[in-house]
Design an enzyme around this catalytic site. Structure first.
Site: not given
Ligand SMILES: NC(=O)c1ccc[n+]([C@@H]2O[C@H](COP(=O)([O-])OP(=O)(O)OC[C@H]3O[C@@H](n4cnc5c(N)ncnc54)[C@H](O)[C@@H]3O)[C@@H](O)[C@H]2O)c1
Length: 315
Positions: A39, A147, A151
């Site tokens: 993503t 998910y 987590k």
């Molecule tokens: N944005 C939010 O509101 C939010 C809320 C709660 C938790 N989070 C957590 O924060 C983290 C980042 O979220 P985000 O919003 O930036 O999402 P995002 O999807 O933009 O970022 C996730 C990143 O992880 C990479 N990725 C996915 N699977 C992978 C793998 N197997 N190996 C290597 N890279 C991989 C994707 O390419 C992406 O760049 C996540 O772990 C998410 O669960 C985000």
């Protein structure tokens, strides 16, 4: 405790990860950004590629990695339902195998490691607002479980590595965060509304829009994450990070329409399965232990976000 240099950010080309890389570079760290670009995009980190302190690695965290670093921020995981439900088995693997691989690495090189956990560990909560002592109400077999349970299992692994191997761990539970570099098609409420309003399309509200959410601006979130990483080793968390200001989805839609202008109307669609009614963090612990609370108003944060999407939709 401060550290001299090298930091690994998994999921570093994603929304939050790329802002974290920016921040770490401004602190003078050597940043290794790891991503499989599921993503995340190169575009999010393009402006860092010329920086000698920055290195980009294409790698999937479900496979082991060996690298010398002092700190690890583990963010790799698709975060929005449309993306994490695309390949649910891979989502669980990313959370669980990813955690095992990154914890194994941290153990080998004695790095401190922070897990980006989520408010989804509370599921559809029957306690409001949620404090860290609440154990959650999660459906283990629904479409969101890959998910939520992934987590939760990652948190378990973090605490077991801590107890079993004396690893220095940090766990932050992130609540809805928004800002520039969100994925335009991630189906999250802020990006959905902003993109629809900018395209002059109708704004789709799931349910009647009376469900509440709270939204944290990305800069506030990154500040909290960095404070947590630097907090004394004894403070492992989990700690809630988010904005406690609650509003209905309907109010958000109206605010977005006001900022964007245009003539989008509101249309109502059926509520997806297991969609939480209410989600609001209790951030007393973060205030007390990290001296942190959100500073950016929703109005200011939305203006930045709208400006970003305006640019990226145009180019
Ligand atoms: N944005 C939010 O509101 C939010 C809320 C709660 C938790 N989070 C957590 O924060 C983290 C980042 O979220 P985000 O919003 O930036 O999402 P995002 O999807 O933009 O970022 C996730 C990143 O992880 C990479 N990725 C996915 N699977 C992978 C793998 N197997 N190996 C290597 N890279 C991989 C994707 O390419 C992406 O760049 C996540 O772990 C998410 O669960 C985000």
């Amino acid at each position: 405790m401060s550290y001299s240099n090298s930091v690994l950010v998994t999921g570093g080309a994603g929304f939050l990860g790329s802002h974290l890389c920016d921040r770490l570079l401004t602190e003078g760290r050597e940043v290794v950004c790891l991503d499989n670009f599921f993503t995340g995009t190169r575009r999010n980190v393009e402006h860092m590629l010329d920086n000698k302190q920055f290195e980009l690695i294409r790698h999937d965290v479900t496979f082991p990695l060996y690298i010398e670093v002092e700190r690890i921020f583990n963010l790799a995981c698709p975060a929005s339902p449309v993306h994490y439900q695309f390949d649910p088995v891979q989502t669980t693997k990313t959370s669980v195998h990813g955690a095992i691989n990154m914890l194994g690495l941290a153990k080998r090189v004695r790095a401190r490691i922070l897990q980006a956990s989520t408010s989804e560990v509370y599921g559809d909560p029957d306690v409001h607002p949620q404090t860290e002592t609440y154990w959650g109400r999660v459906n283990p077999i629904g479409p969101r479980s890959c998910y939520d349970e992934g987590k939760r299992c990652a948190e378990t692994l973090f605490f077991d590595y801590h107890r079993q191997n004396q690893l220095e761990i940090k766990v932050v539970r992130i609540f809805n965060t928004y800002g520039p570099r969100m994925h335009p098609a991630d189906g999250r409420v802020v990006s959905n509304f902003v993109v629809q309003a900018l395209r002059g399309e109708d704004i789709s509200i799931f349910g009647d829009g009376s469900q509440t959410r709270s939204f944290c601006y990305v800069d506030d979130l990154i500040e909290a994450m960095c404070r947590m990483m630097d907090a004394p080793a004894a403070f492992t968390g989990p700690v809630n990070i988010g904005n406690p200001r609650e509003m209905t989805v309907l109010e958000l839609a109206e605010k977005v329409i006001r900022i964007v202008g245009g003539k989008s109307r509101l249309v109502f669609r059926p509520l997806p399965q297991d969609d939480p009614r209410q989600r609001q963090p209790d951030i007393s612990l973060a205030k007390e232990r990290l001296g942190w609370e959100p500073r950016v108003s929703l109005e200011d944060g939305l203006r930045e976000t709208v400006a970003y999407f305006r640019r990226s939709l145009a180019g």
